[in-house]
Design a protein around this motif. Structure first.
Motif, PDB file in Angstrom:
ATOM      1  N   THR A  42       0.819  -1.083   0.026  1.00 52.95           N
ATOM      2  CA  THR A  42      -0.083   0.054   0.017  1.00 52.95           C
ATOM      3  C   THR A  42       0.827   1.368   0.056  1.00 52.95           C
ATOM      4  OG1 THR A  42      -0.269  -0.014   2.146  1.00 52.95           O
ATOM      5  CG2 THR A  42      -1.943  -1.036   0.839  1.00 52.95           C
ATOM      6  N   ALA A  43       2.082   0.982   0.415  1.00 50.88           N
ATOM      7  CA  ALA A  43       3.092   2.396   0.549  1.00 50.88           C
ATOM      8  C   ALA A  43       3.264   2.832  -1.040  1.00 50.88           C
ATOM      9  CB  ALA A  43       4.193   1.810   1.137  1.00 50.88           C
ATOM     10  N   GLN A  44       2.961   2.092  -1.899  1.00 51.35           N
ATOM     11  CA  GLN A  44       3.334   2.568  -3.403  1.00 51.35           C
ATOM     12  C   GLN A  44       1.902   3.018  -3.979  1.00 51.35           C
ATOM     13  OE1 GLN A  44       6.595   2.589  -4.129  1.00 51.35           O
ATOM     14  NE2 GLN A  44       6.973   1.484  -2.062  1.00 51.35           N
ATOM     15  N   SER A  45       0.859   2.719  -3.535  1.00 51.21           N
ATOM     16  CA  SER A  45      -0.334   3.495  -4.132  1.00 51.21           C
ATOM     17  C   SER A  45      -0.299   4.838  -3.914  1.00 51.21           C
ATOM     18  CB  SER A  45      -1.465   2.755  -3.476  1.00 51.21           C
ATOM     19  OG  SER A  45      -1.588   2.819  -1.960  1.00 51.21           O
ATOM     20  N   VAL A  60       1.989   2.391  -7.700  1.00 49.27           N
ATOM     21  CA  VAL A  60       1.729   1.020  -8.288  1.00 49.27           C
ATOM     22  C   VAL A  60       0.568   0.615  -7.286  1.00 49.27           C
ATOM     23  CG1 VAL A  60       2.734  -1.366  -8.629  1.00 49.27           C
ATOM     24  CG2 VAL A  60       4.149   0.634  -8.562  1.00 49.27           C
ATOM     25  N   GLU A  61      -0.620   0.332  -8.332  1.00 50.46           N
ATOM     26  CA  GLU A  61      -1.949  -0.024  -7.562  1.00 50.46           C
ATOM     27  C   GLU A  61      -2.195  -1.477  -7.998  1.00 50.46           C
ATOM     28  OE1 GLU A  61      -3.083   3.947  -5.782  1.00 50.46           O
ATOM     29  OE2 GLU A  61      -4.788   3.253  -7.199  1.00 50.46           O
ATOM     30  N   GLY A  65      -6.957  -9.750 -10.360  1.00 51.08           N
ATOM     31  CA  GLY A  65      -6.852  -8.414 -10.264  1.00 51.08           C
ATOM     32  C   GLY A  65      -5.560  -8.028 -11.579  1.00 51.08           C
ATOM     33  N   ASN A  66      -5.539  -6.591 -11.688  1.00 54.20           N
ATOM     34  CA  ASN A  66      -4.496  -6.235 -12.344  1.00 54.20           C
ATOM     35  C   ASN A  66      -3.273  -5.434 -11.612  1.00 54.20           C
ATOM     36  OD1 ASN A  66      -6.223  -5.743 -15.329  1.00 54.20           O
ATOM     37  ND2 ASN A  66      -4.732  -7.277 -15.017  1.00 54.20           N
ATOM     38  N   VAL A  67      -2.078  -5.642 -11.858  1.00 58.32           N
ATOM     39  CA  VAL A  67      -1.180  -4.498 -11.020  1.00 58.32           C
ATOM     40  C   VAL A  67      -0.912  -3.267 -12.131  1.00 58.32           C
ATOM     41  CG1 VAL A  67       1.012  -4.292 -10.418  1.00 58.32           C
ATOM     42  CG2 VAL A  67      -0.078  -6.367  -9.807  1.00 58.32           C
ATOM     43  N   VAL A  68      -1.231  -2.247 -12.011  1.00 59.78           N
ATOM     44  CA  VAL A  68      -0.953  -1.077 -12.726  1.00 59.78           C
ATOM     45  C   VAL A  68      -0.006  -0.092 -12.179  1.00 59.78           C
ATOM     46  CG1 VAL A  68      -2.154   0.842 -13.900  1.00 59.78           C
ATOM     47  CG2 VAL A  68      -3.570  -1.422 -13.432  1.00 59.78           C
TER      48      VAL A  68
END
Lengths: 166, 223
Positions: free
Chosen positions: B46-49, B172-173, B211-214
């Motif tokens: 979550t740190a990268q969202s 990165v979500e 899911g998708n990593v975007v």
């Protein structure tokens, strides 16, 4: 395929009585019967849509009018009995379903629907399969090798000890 | 035994050599360990969202902290590199299917990264979209480690015009495929931006990845 044929049938009927019926035609998508064939299922602003029809019989000229695309002509194409024409979807056209109407003498009129999208992708991407690692087999194979190594080691130890004794 | 005779070797014909045993031991250990560990691709923390109060396209993007870089004219991308995760991949053009969804690269080209050919070319003004497989039946794909990227990492795309567009990761979500935010991911942008998409999240045999990593990134340099 069943849905497509039913929709094409509806499209033909509606076209024959001169009704545009965008809702019904939209449900079936561009139909591929002799009434009207539209090349691009999902047009985008700026793209070219090709339309062909057998509805004009032996006539050599037809007139087309595309909602949002304007007027265009239909001429005989490579195949006999088929008239083809094309139009461009203007850039900036809002996404949605649009009607295209074809007319040729004496009083033939057919309509179809084409869809304009945003041009952008939509939805998720299917970009993975899950590695075929059969974990069960790996585990079993690994266990067999470890057991084999242990057994082999034990045999060696016994022989060494037996050799040392003689 | 009679005196003077050679001592009879009483061991059976096959005695495993030490080397053979060592190999069997190591291979066995490796198989057991990897089977137990599970081999899932890394997922973003979550740190990268995106920070909750900010949206993509606003001042939280990397370009806000870099001197402004002009958008490049259109040119097809040829190569994609992500130094932080060791990716160096050739690129292939992609199309949309009948539902409007982006088709990934063919399954027999798992090492290729794809780009949406009817959209913005990477480095030009707008939102360029790229995607690649996280894995295939045979093993990891080009973007197996995409989920390990962090804010500040770079993605370099070399184009046919020999210029390299360098993008810096803003976020990165991970999105559920059932609730995919089209506008946020694919929506146009006034600046040269990039999206890199692959599969991620929970995996189930019957349904695949959930899911998708975007990865969201903005152009920060041209080399």
């Amino acid at each position: 395929m069943r849905i497509k044929c039913a929709g094409a049938g509806i499209g033909l009927v509606l076209g024959a009585v001169g009704l545009s019926g965008p809702a019904a035609a939209a449900a079936s998508g561009p139909s591929s019967d002799s009434g009207i064939h539209i090349s691009t299922r999902h047009a985008v602003p700026g793209s070219t849509v090709r339309v062909s029809t057998r509805a004009c019989g032996s006539e050599t000229y037809g007139k087309g009018e595309a909602e949002a695309g304007g007027q265009f002509h239909l001429f005989p194409g490579a195949r006999t009995g088929v008239l083809t024409g094309e139009f461009q979807v203007p850039s900036g056209t809002e996404p949605g379903a649009y009607t295209v109407t074809l007319k040729c003498p004496p009083r033939v009129k057919v309509t179809g629907t084409y869809l304009v999208g945003t041009g952008n992708p939509s939805g998720s991407v299917d970009a993975g399969f899950g590695t075929g690692n059969d974990k069960g087999t790996q585990l079993a194979l690994g266990a067999v090798l470890l057991a084999g190594a242990a057994a082999g080691g034990a045999i060696k130890m016994r022989r060494r000890l037996a050799g040392a004794r003689t | 035994m009679a005196p003077g005779d050679e001592p009879v070797d009483s061991s059976p014909a096959f005695t495993p050599s030490t080397k053979f045993l060592a190999c069997a031991l190591l291979t066995g250990l490796m198989l057991v360990i990897t089977a137990l560990r599970g081999g899932q691709p890394p997922q973003p923390s979550t740190a990268q969202s995106f920070s909750p109060s900010l949206r993509p396209g606003l001042s939280n993007t990397a370009s806000a902290h870099h001197p402004s870089v002009s958008a490049l004219p259109p040119s097809d991308p040829v190569r994609l590199r992500v130094p932080a995760i060791g990716v160096n991949a050739p690129m292939t053009e992609l199309t949309l299917d009948e539902t409007g969804a982006l088709r990934p690269p063919p399954a027999d080209l798992p090492a290729f990264a794809g780009w949406y050919g009817d959209g913005t070319t990477p480095g030009s003004e707008g939102t360029a979209v790229t995607t690649g497989h996280v894995d295939t039946q045979e093993g990891p794909g080009v973007f197996y480690r995409l989920g390990a990227l962090a804010k500040g990492d770079t993605i370099e795309i070399t184009r046919a015009d020999r210029q390299t567009a360098v993008f810096t990761v803003d976020a990165v979500e991970l999105y559920d495929k059932e609730a995919f935010p089209d506008e946020k991911v694919y929506g146009s942008s006034p600046r040269p931006e990039l999206r890199v998409i692959t599969c991620g999240g929970e995996y189930a045999e019957e349904t695949g990845y959930q899911g998708n990593v975007v990865v969201f990134a903005t152009l920060t340099a041209v080399t």
